[in-house]
Design a protein around this motif. Structure first.
Motif, PDB file in Angstrom:
ATOM      1  N   ILE A  36       1.845   4.888   1.011  1.00 46.78           N
ATOM      2  CA  ILE A  36       1.502   5.927   1.826  1.00 46.78           C
ATOM      3  C   ILE A  36       1.194   7.324   1.385  1.00 46.78           C
TER       4      ILE A  36
ATOM      5  N   ARG B 158      -0.557   6.568   7.415  1.00 51.63           N
ATOM      6  CA  ARG B 158       0.399   5.816   8.312  1.00 51.63           C
ATOM      7  C   ARG B 158       0.206   6.753   9.565  1.00 51.63           C
TER       8      ARG B 158
ATOM      9  N   PRO C 230      -7.547   5.574   7.899  1.00 55.51           N
ATOM     10  CA  PRO C 230      -7.948   5.170   6.743  1.00 55.51           C
ATOM     11  C   PRO C 230      -6.709   4.582   5.595  1.00 55.51           C
ATOM     12  N   ASP C 231      -7.236   3.836   4.508  1.00 56.17           N
ATOM     13  CA  ASP C 231      -6.228   3.299   3.756  1.00 56.17           C
ATOM     14  C   ASP C 231      -5.325   4.579   2.986  1.00 56.17           C
ATOM     15  N   GLY C 232      -3.967   4.115   2.855  1.00 59.72           N
ATOM     16  CA  GLY C 232      -3.273   5.028   2.266  1.00 59.72           C
ATOM     17  C   GLY C 232      -2.643   6.261   3.368  1.00 59.72           C
TER      18      GLY C 232
ATOM     19  N   MET D 190       0.808  -1.192   0.046  1.00 55.69           N
ATOM     20  CA  MET D 190      -0.101   0.059  -0.046  1.00 55.69           C
ATOM     21  C   MET D 190       0.965   1.220   0.030  1.00 55.69           C
TER      22      MET D 190
END
Length: 220
Positions: free
Chosen positions: A3, A30, A26-28, A1
């Motif tokens: 970042i 860190r 959320p996704d994306g 994934m």
């Protein structure tokens, strides 16, 4: 994934809130949890949840936040309290205008979800401070909240020096002086987990106001 956004979470004894905060990432994005002297196992909890943990030995909000900024590698860096008072599911509200190239720095204007979330003394102090900032800069900001996002390289280039409660105001004033595009969006403000070390107490608010008045004098 890949970042896209690093989220800096300054942390001092937030063991009860961290699991929920990190789970809402959320996704994306860190999480960079900056431990500022916790004694409740916060750092271990953050590591188990997969966050990058950075130790900030110097105490102070600015010291913790800046340590996280320097540890970040994503093109856009967001900052948020680790106490559960904000929903990281709303990260795109503050980060996407920066990703799209529409703004350089975006502040989240707190919108309390229930009565009593934002103590009266803290809200008054914020209102007075932002009134002064608007007169001095012409910026239409209504809140100097802890949920915000900017482009990493630009933020580092500002050369921020404050390591206490004056850090957010120094960030705003230096960004304005540098000609960065600054905006504000609404974000929900929830009851925090535990008691605030700053705005939850009159003493903490007085300390923050003192630091910010000192910062205003520097930019007079």
């Amino acid at each position: 994934m890949s970042i896209r956004t690093d989220v800096v979470l300054p942390c001092l004894d937030e063991a009860s809130a961290l699991p929920g905060v990190l789970a809402s990432l959320p996704d994306g994005a860190r999480a960079i949890v900056v431990d500022n002297g916790s004694t409740d196992g916060s750092a271990a909890i953050a590591r188990r949840a997969g966050a990058l943990v950075v130790d900030a030995e110097q105490r102070g909000y600015g010291a913790a936040v800046h340590a996280g900024l320097l540890a970040a590698t994503a093109p856009v860096v967001a900052f948020c309290d680790a106490d559960g008072s904000f929903d990281l599911g709303q990260l795109d509200r503050v980060a996407e205008p920066v990703h799209r190239g529409e703004q350089d720095l975006v502040f989240g204007r707190r919108r309390p979800v229930s009565a009593g979330v934002w103590p009266v003394h803290a809200r008054i102090a914020n209102t007075v401070l932002l009134s002064t900032v608007r007169r001095r800069t012409g910026l239409p900001l209504r809140d100097l909240g802890p949920f915000r996002a900017g482009r990493r390289e630009q933020l580092i280039a500002l050369g921020l020096e404050d390591r206490r409660s004056g850090y957010p105001l120094e960030l705003l004033l230096r960004a304005w002086s540098a000609g960065l595009r600054i905006a504000e969006v609404e974000v929900d403000y929830h009851p925090r987990s535990g008691r605030s070390k700053v705005t939850g107490t009159v003493r903490g608010t007085v300390t923050a106001v003192t630091d910010m008045r000192r910062m205003l004098r520097r930019f007079a």
